[in-house]
Design a protein around this motif. Sequence first.
Motif, mmCIF file in Angstrom:
data_model
loop_
_atom_site.group_PDB
_atom_site.id
_atom_site.type_symbol
_atom_site.label_atom_id
_atom_site.label_comp_id
_atom_site.label_asym_id
_atom_site.label_seq_id
_atom_site.Cartn_x
_atom_site.Cartn_y
_atom_site.Cartn_z
ATOM 1 N N LEU A 125 -7.102 5.161 3.843
ATOM 2 C CA LEU A 125 -7.116 5.006 2.399
ATOM 3 C C LEU A 125 -6.351 6.141 1.717
ATOM 4 O O LEU A 125 -5.601 5.910 0.765
ATOM 5 C CB LEU A 125 -8.559 4.935 1.894
ATOM 6 N N GLY A 126 -6.507 7.346 2.224
ATOM 7 C CA GLY A 126 -5.776 8.480 1.674
ATOM 8 C C GLY A 126 -4.278 8.349 1.863
ATOM 9 O O GLY A 126 -3.491 8.715 0.985
ATOM 10 N N ALA B 281 -2.267 4.812 -5.486
ATOM 11 C CA ALA B 281 -2.750 6.018 -6.168
ATOM 12 C C ALA B 281 -3.482 5.621 -7.442
ATOM 13 O O ALA B 281 -3.132 4.644 -8.102
ATOM 14 C CB ALA B 281 -1.586 6.943 -6.483
ATOM 15 N N GLY B 282 -4.517 6.378 -7.761
ATOM 16 C CA GLY B 282 -5.305 6.087 -8.947
ATOM 17 C C GLY B 282 -6.514 5.200 -8.668
ATOM 18 O O GLY B 282 -7.336 4.977 -9.539
ATOM 19 N N ARG C 204 10.508 11.486 5.878
ATOM 20 C CA ARG C 204 9.934 12.538 5.037
ATOM 21 C C ARG C 204 9.513 12.050 3.656
ATOM 22 O O ARG C 204 8.776 12.725 2.978
ATOM 23 C CB ARG C 204 10.935 13.677 4.880
ATOM 24 N N GLU C 205 9.967 10.914 3.240
ATOM 25 C CA GLU C 205 9.695 10.440 1.881
ATOM 26 C C GLU C 205 8.801 9.203 1.912
ATOM 27 O O GLU C 205 9.201 8.131 2.331
ATOM 28 C CB GLU C 205 11.019 10.104 1.169
ATOM 29 N N LYS C 206 7.566 9.386 1.442
ATOM 30 C CA LYS C 206 6.599 8.295 1.401
ATOM 31 C C LYS C 206 6.050 8.194 -0.013
ATOM 32 O O LYS C 206 5.846 9.191 -0.682
ATOM 33 C CB LYS C 206 5.465 8.537 2.375
ATOM 34 N N ALA D 76 0.813 -1.216 0.000
ATOM 35 C CA ALA D 76 0.000 0.000 0.000
ATOM 36 C C ALA D 76 0.852 1.272 0.000
ATOM 37 O O ALA D 76 0.406 2.306 -0.480
ATOM 38 C CB ALA D 76 -0.939 0.009 1.201
ATOM 39 N N TYR D 77 2.041 1.205 0.520
ATOM 40 C CA TYR D 77 2.902 2.396 0.593
ATOM 41 C C TYR D 77 4.351 1.967 0.733
ATOM 42 O O TYR D 77 4.648 0.825 1.111
ATOM 43 C CB TYR D 77 2.507 3.284 1.775
#
Length: 105
Positions: free
Chosen positions: A66-67, A33-34, A26-28, A19-20
């Motif tokens: 989700l965001g 997305a989409g 600082r960097e994710k 998911a991520y």
Amino acid sequence: MIPALLKGFLERTFTRGFAYLERNSREKRKLLAGKSARLIQTSGMPALMYRFRYSAHGMKALRDLLGFCGIGPVRASCFGMIEAADDARRKRWLDEMKILGSKGR
């Protein structure tokens, strides 16, 4: 509150790498997305009371999750007074969800 089974499912599914990605604090990177989502909330109280008096906290928590993974837009439908609804009203709700699902909204 989110039911325990749903919470467990989300914790096991929305993991780093799926998911991520988080390289540092600082960097994710949002890997989903989409994509979009529709939340359906049922309640024993009136839907307007849940949304405005109680701030729909369960839906807010899911929207945030989700965001965080890049899913958006996240739309929500809230149906209240489930126990008091007759079969005809429940059928209308289901028909409404079918229409929303078929349109991708």
